[in-house]
Design an enzyme around this catalytic site. Sequence first.
Site, mmCIF file in Angstrom:
data_model
loop_
_atom_site.group_PDB
_atom_site.id
_atom_site.type_symbol
_atom_site.label_atom_id
_atom_site.label_comp_id
_atom_site.label_asym_id
_atom_site.label_seq_id
_atom_site.Cartn_x
_atom_site.Cartn_y
_atom_site.Cartn_z
ATOM 1 C CE1 TYR A 26 70.341 99.205 12.975
ATOM 2 C CE2 TYR A 26 69.301 98.390 14.983
ATOM 3 C CZ TYR A 26 70.405 98.489 14.153
ATOM 4 O OH TYR A 26 71.578 97.845 14.512
ATOM 5 C CB ILE A 80 67.086 93.854 20.805
ATOM 6 C CG1 ILE A 80 66.346 92.612 20.325
ATOM 7 C CG2 ILE A 80 66.748 95.078 19.975
ATOM 8 C CD1 ILE A 80 64.944 92.819 19.867
ATOM 9 N N GLY A 81 70.293 95.117 20.075
ATOM 10 C CA GLY A 81 71.259 96.187 20.268
ATOM 11 C C GLY A 81 70.659 97.564 20.466
ATOM 12 C CB SER A 110 72.660 93.622 22.990
ATOM 13 O OG SER A 110 73.554 94.060 21.987
ATOM 14 C CD GLN A 132 75.302 89.878 21.504
ATOM 15 O OE1 GLN A 132 74.819 90.960 21.824
ATOM 16 N NE2 GLN A 132 76.255 89.774 20.591
ATOM 17 C CB THR A 160 76.506 87.241 18.214
ATOM 18 O OG1 THR A 160 75.550 87.287 19.271
ATOM 19 C CG2 THR A 160 75.787 87.387 16.879
ATOM 20 N NE ARG A 169 71.127 94.517 9.572
ATOM 21 C CZ ARG A 169 71.672 94.673 10.765
ATOM 22 N NH1 ARG A 169 71.571 95.834 11.384
ATOM 23 N NH2 ARG A 169 72.310 93.678 11.352
ATOM 24 C CE LYS A 241 71.205 85.864 19.062
ATOM 25 N NZ LYS A 241 71.298 86.805 17.958
ATOM 26 C CG HIS A 265 71.409 88.647 13.780
ATOM 27 N ND1 HIS A 265 72.544 88.501 14.537
ATOM 28 C CD2 HIS A 265 70.996 89.921 13.997
ATOM 29 C CE1 HIS A 265 72.819 89.646 15.156
ATOM 30 N NE2 HIS A 265 71.882 90.523 14.848
ATOM 31 N NE ARG A 268 68.641 93.402 13.116
ATOM 32 C CZ ARG A 268 68.048 94.551 12.899
ATOM 33 N NH1 ARG A 268 66.789 94.569 12.521
ATOM 34 N NH2 ARG A 268 68.687 95.692 13.075
ATOM 35 C CG ASP A 294 67.181 83.861 18.048
ATOM 36 O OD1 ASP A 294 67.214 84.276 16.870
ATOM 37 O OD2 ASP A 294 68.196 83.831 18.765
ATOM 38 N N GLY A 296 61.948 84.413 14.106
ATOM 39 C CA GLY A 296 60.641 84.222 13.492
ATOM 40 C C GLY A 296 59.522 83.868 14.454
HETATM 41 C C1 LIG Z 1 66.797 95.620 16.118
HETATM 42 C C2 LIG Z 1 67.531 94.350 16.393
HETATM 43 C C3 LIG Z 1 68.775 94.408 16.995
HETATM 44 C C4 LIG Z 1 69.461 93.223 17.280
HETATM 45 N N1 LIG Z 1 70.649 93.298 17.961
HETATM 46 C C5 LIG Z 1 71.295 92.149 18.262
HETATM 47 C C6 LIG Z 1 72.471 92.185 19.052
HETATM 48 O O1 LIG Z 1 72.902 93.228 19.508
HETATM 49 N N2 LIG Z 1 73.097 91.008 19.275
HETATM 50 C C7 LIG Z 1 72.651 89.814 18.778
HETATM 51 O O2 LIG Z 1 73.275 88.770 18.992
HETATM 52 N N3 LIG Z 1 71.488 89.751 18.077
HETATM 53 C C8 LIG Z 1 70.820 90.888 17.824
HETATM 54 N N4 LIG Z 1 69.645 90.825 17.144
HETATM 55 C C9 LIG Z 1 69.103 89.511 16.740
HETATM 56 C C10 LIG Z 1 68.232 88.945 17.860
HETATM 57 O O3 LIG Z 1 68.994 88.611 18.978
HETATM 58 C C11 LIG Z 1 67.481 87.687 17.410
HETATM 59 O O4 LIG Z 1 68.391 86.762 16.869
HETATM 60 C C12 LIG Z 1 66.388 87.996 16.383
HETATM 61 O O5 LIG Z 1 65.789 89.247 16.602
HETATM 62 C C13 LIG Z 1 65.320 86.927 16.456
HETATM 63 O O6 LIG Z 1 64.418 87.068 15.417
HETATM 64 P P1 LIG Z 1 62.963 87.761 15.566
HETATM 65 O O7 LIG Z 1 63.208 89.223 15.628
HETATM 66 O O8 LIG Z 1 62.301 87.326 14.310
HETATM 67 O O9 LIG Z 1 62.317 87.221 16.821
HETATM 68 C C14 LIG Z 1 68.915 91.978 16.892
HETATM 69 C C15 LIG Z 1 67.649 91.933 16.301
HETATM 70 C C16 LIG Z 1 66.954 93.101 16.068
HETATM 71 C C17 LIG Z 1 65.573 93.021 15.474
#
Ligand SMILES: Cc1cc2nc3c(=O)[nH]c(=O)nc-3n(C[C@H](O)[C@H](O)[C@H](O)COP(=O)(O)O)c2cc1C
Length: 369
Positions: A26, A80-81, A110, A132, A160, A169, A241, A265, A268, A294, A296
């Site tokens: 996930y 990160i949720g 989150s 967020q 977001t 996914r 965002k 994101h 994702r 954010d 990468g």
């Molecule tokens: C497992 C997972 C859960 C995430 N959950 C949220 C979330 O709840 N809210 C949100 O705005 N972004 C969420 N994101 C996106 C991150 O805030 C962020 O934009 C992204 O992880 C940055 O990319 P990186 O993982 O390559 O550093 C999530 C990313 C991951 C990997």
Amino acid sequence: MPRFPADFVSLEAQAKEVLPWWIYNYVAGGCGDEYTQRENCDAFRHYGIMPRRFRGSQTRDLTIKLFGNNLTTPLFLCPIGVIGLCSLDLHGDLRVAEASARTGVPMMVSTLSQVPMEEIAAALGDTPGYFQLYPPKDRDLALSLIRRAEAAGFAAISITLDTWVTGWRPRDINNGSFPQLRGHCLANYFTDENFLKRLPKTLNEDLYAAAWEWANVFGDCLSWDDLKWIRQATKLPIMLKGICSPDDARRAVDYGIDALQVSNHGGRQANGGWAAIDLLEDVVKAVDLPVLFDSGVRSGTDVVKALALGATSVGIGRPYAFALAAGGVEGVVHQLKSLLAEADLLMAIDGYPTIAHLKEPGTIARKPR
Ligand SMILES: Cc1cc2nc3c(=O)[nH]c(=O)nc-3n(C[C@H](O)[C@H](O)[C@H](O)COP(=O)(O)O)c2cc1C
């Protein structure tokens, strides 16, 4: 010997060994064939920092100012949720908040947390936190979440924009894995009377019905007009965002938005698009607002490149989730310090004593291939 690795690849390998397979996938996975997710990381390699000499870079200043707060680092922890589940004690949100308190790196909390936002805010200490928001379809619930974020003391709210519906996914579909539908990470909803009153039975009587109701109410596909009521709903600074286009960036200014976040994101949500870092510079040039970035970022070198391309603050996602799994609070602290140490040394050696120096013309360019 250090307890934790100093590079992303080794860190991910450690995390993979300890995380349950469905959580690992996930976190590690993304949309479609994960092309955009890979591009997010690979595209950093196309940029080069120009080494400069005789600039007195024996000390460096990586401090920034954001929303009136003086911050000791230019980093932030992305929302990160499922971060709650990435810690062996299943209280990852609180562990990350502790790491934020210890390092001064702000946590963007989150909407999808294992414990209510109020408990996370309390664990942040003196470090400012951001809430967020995934705006739900129910306006009363949205307003209630905003009110709670204000009362909990968050310094800003990040809306977001790219996740009113979940992207395609394949890893999660193949694994039959979607943590929220099993009732995980829904504490903010389960403690909100505006959500609870939507349920025909109590949480104890029927958790899965509550999770389905969450799925029904989760994501509002906002229009520009919605920014009016969101803006009026709070005096807290608002960030958007997921802004990637300079046109959208300019338009957001008209609605009194305080900051933008260039992000896809982490690849994702939508596949096939550009790497986020390739979109940053044009958004920065389009507006006179702080622009967070954010998607990468895997190293201190990436942090420096994003700053040089104009980011005010640089967020990391998956790297700290893996650090949490591998080593709890200590793992996240180590990870943040490693990123900062690499960024600091790069600035030292390449002759950039401050972030302002990094933003001068001629610092960064796409390398000829
Ligand atoms: C497992 C997972 C859960 C995430 N959950 C949220 C979330 O709840 N809210 C949100 O705005 N972004 C969420 N994101 C996106 C991150 O805030 C962020 O934009 C992204 O992880 C940055 O990319 P990186 O993982 O390559 O550093 C999530 C990313 C991951 C990997």
